[in-house]
Design a protein around this motif. Structure first.
Motif, short mmCIF file in Angstrom:
data_model
loop_
_atom_site.label_atom_id
_atom_site.label_comp_id
_atom_site.label_asym_id
_atom_site.label_seq_id
_atom_site.Cartn_x
_atom_site.Cartn_y
_atom_site.Cartn_z
N GLU A 1 0.79 -1.22 0.00
CA GLU A 1 0.00 0.00 0.00
C GLU A 1 0.82 1.27 0.00
N HIS A 2 2.10 1.19 0.39
CA HIS A 2 2.96 2.37 0.37
C HIS A 2 3.34 2.79 -1.03
N SER A 3 3.16 1.91 -2.01
CA SER A 3 3.59 2.19 -3.38
C SER A 3 2.51 2.94 -4.15
N PRO A 4 2.88 3.99 -4.91
CA PRO A 4 1.90 4.68 -5.75
C PRO A 4 1.43 3.84 -6.91
N ARG A 5 2.06 2.70 -7.12
CA ARG A 5 1.69 1.80 -8.23
C ARG A 5 0.91 0.58 -7.72
N ASN A 6 0.56 0.59 -6.45
CA ASN A 6 -0.17 -0.54 -5.87
C ASN A 6 -1.57 -0.64 -6.49
N LEU A 7 -1.97 -1.85 -6.83
CA LEU A 7 -3.26 -2.08 -7.49
C LEU A 7 -4.25 -2.73 -6.54
N PRO A 8 -5.54 -2.38 -6.67
CA PRO A 8 -6.57 -3.17 -5.99
C PRO A 8 -6.54 -4.60 -6.55
N VAL A 9 -6.93 -5.54 -5.74
CA VAL A 9 -6.87 -6.94 -6.16
C VAL A 9 -7.66 -7.17 -7.45
N ALA A 10 -8.83 -6.57 -7.56
CA ALA A 10 -9.67 -6.80 -8.74
C ALA A 10 -8.99 -6.33 -10.02
N LEU A 11 -8.36 -5.15 -9.98
CA LEU A 11 -7.68 -4.65 -11.17
C LEU A 11 -6.42 -5.47 -11.45
N GLY A 12 -5.69 -5.85 -10.39
CA GLY A 12 -4.53 -6.70 -10.59
C GLY A 12 -4.90 -8.01 -11.27
N LYS A 13 -5.98 -8.60 -10.83
CA LYS A 13 -6.46 -9.86 -11.42
C LYS A 13 -6.80 -9.67 -12.89
N GLU A 14 -7.50 -8.59 -13.21
CA GLU A 14 -7.90 -8.32 -14.59
C GLU A 14 -6.68 -8.15 -15.50
N LEU A 15 -5.70 -7.37 -15.05
CA LEU A 15 -4.53 -7.11 -15.87
C LEU A 15 -3.65 -8.35 -16.01
N ILE A 16 -3.42 -9.04 -14.90
CA ILE A 16 -2.57 -10.23 -14.94
C ILE A 16 -3.15 -11.29 -15.87
N ARG A 17 -4.45 -11.51 -15.78
CA ARG A 17 -5.05 -12.58 -16.59
C ARG A 17 -5.15 -12.20 -18.06
N SER A 18 -5.03 -10.91 -18.39
CA SER A 18 -5.09 -10.51 -19.79
C SER A 18 -3.71 -10.41 -20.43
N ALA A 19 -2.64 -10.56 -19.63
CA ALA A 19 -1.28 -10.39 -20.16
C ALA A 19 -0.85 -11.61 -20.96
N PRO A 20 -0.30 -11.40 -22.17
CA PRO A 20 0.12 -12.53 -23.01
C PRO A 20 1.55 -13.00 -22.75
N LEU A 21 2.24 -12.40 -21.77
CA LEU A 21 3.60 -12.82 -21.45
C LEU A 21 3.72 -13.07 -19.95
N PRO A 22 4.81 -13.66 -19.49
CA PRO A 22 4.92 -14.02 -18.06
C PRO A 22 4.71 -12.82 -17.14
N THR A 23 3.88 -13.04 -16.13
CA THR A 23 3.50 -11.97 -15.20
C THR A 23 4.19 -12.17 -13.86
N VAL A 24 4.56 -11.03 -13.24
CA VAL A 24 5.23 -11.06 -11.94
C VAL A 24 4.39 -10.25 -10.96
N LEU A 25 3.89 -10.93 -9.93
CA LEU A 25 3.20 -10.25 -8.84
C LEU A 25 4.25 -9.78 -7.85
N VAL A 26 4.39 -8.47 -7.71
CA VAL A 26 5.38 -7.88 -6.81
C VAL A 26 4.67 -7.47 -5.53
#
Length: 225
Positions: free
Chosen positions: A34-59
């Motif tokens: 949560e300290h990061s300005p790039r932190n995503l809500p879980v729902a948006l993270g899920k949407e973006l990760i599942r739509s990515a066509p290359l290997p995804t890294v959850l940081v």
């Protein structure tokens, strides 16, 4: 050998689509920090990760085992990358529990600061992480209590020694941008380079021209080595 490229801190679909077309090898999304300005809500993270066509890294941060397992099951990344002081027991538990690969961030001292024995201490950590089931380490610059994500250039001499000794593939991060990425690769010879703020117009908003320049220069770096 061509150095791989990870573009991290993605918050928008248009940036994700562009970096995939531009030739990135990995894409990183920050969730649970949560300290990061790039932190995503879980729902948006899920949407973006599942739509990515290359290997995804959850940081994410070092969290309790059930929280990390829950993130993995919900978001389904290819890799989980953990920041904070390494917890070797947690890494071993995660490696046994998760279906995805596990990367651990390690703190590299900032440029101009070379504490005695830093490379030796980090090499010992890498061996312990490898034994625990970690698949790669991310060498990011530490500042105070921040173990990475600082945008500060690290001590590449320390990183180079560590990369040469490492039992694991090493991802070099910390203050990289299109202007310095080729020099960083020439000095350290990492398996992969990782950038976030160095290709942004403002936190969380990527500059597509900078992404193109970074990937092009990173991929061509070994032509001069």
């Amino acid at each position: 050998m061509t150095t791989k490229v990870k573009i991290c801190g993605i918050t928008r679909r248009e940036d994700l689509e562009f970096l995939c077309q531009a030739g990135a090898d990995f894409v990183g999304f920050i969730v649970g920090a949560e300290h990061s300005p790039r932190n995503l809500p879980v729902a948006l993270g899920k949407e973006l990760i599942r739509s990515a066509p290359l290997p995804t890294v959850l940081v994410t941060q070092r969290l309790p085992l059930p929280s990390l397992v829950s993130y993995a099951e919900t978001l389904q990344p290819s890799i989980i990358q953990i920041h904070d002081v390494p917890d070797f027991a947690l890494v071993r538990e995660l490696a046994d529990e998760l279906y995805c690969a596990l990367w651990q961030a390690l703190p590299i001292p900032p440029i101009g600061w070379e504490p005695k024995g830093a490379a030796d201490a980090l090499a010992t950590m890498v061996k312990r992480l490898a034994d625990a089931g970690c698949r790669a380490v991310v060498l990011d610059t530490a500042k105070g209590n921040q173990f990475g994500g600082t945008g500060i250039i690290g001590n590449w001499q320390v990183a180079a020694i560590l990369i040469e000794r490492s039992e694991l593939p090493c991802v070099l991060a910390g203050g990289l941008n299109p202007d310095n990425v080729q020099e960083a690769i020439a000095v350290t010879r990492p398996w992969c380079v990782d950038v976030s703020s160095g290709v942004e117009s403002k936190p969380g908003i990527k500059d597509h021209r900078l992404i193109s320049d970074f990937i092009r220069r990173a991929k061509r770096a070994h032509q001069g080595i």
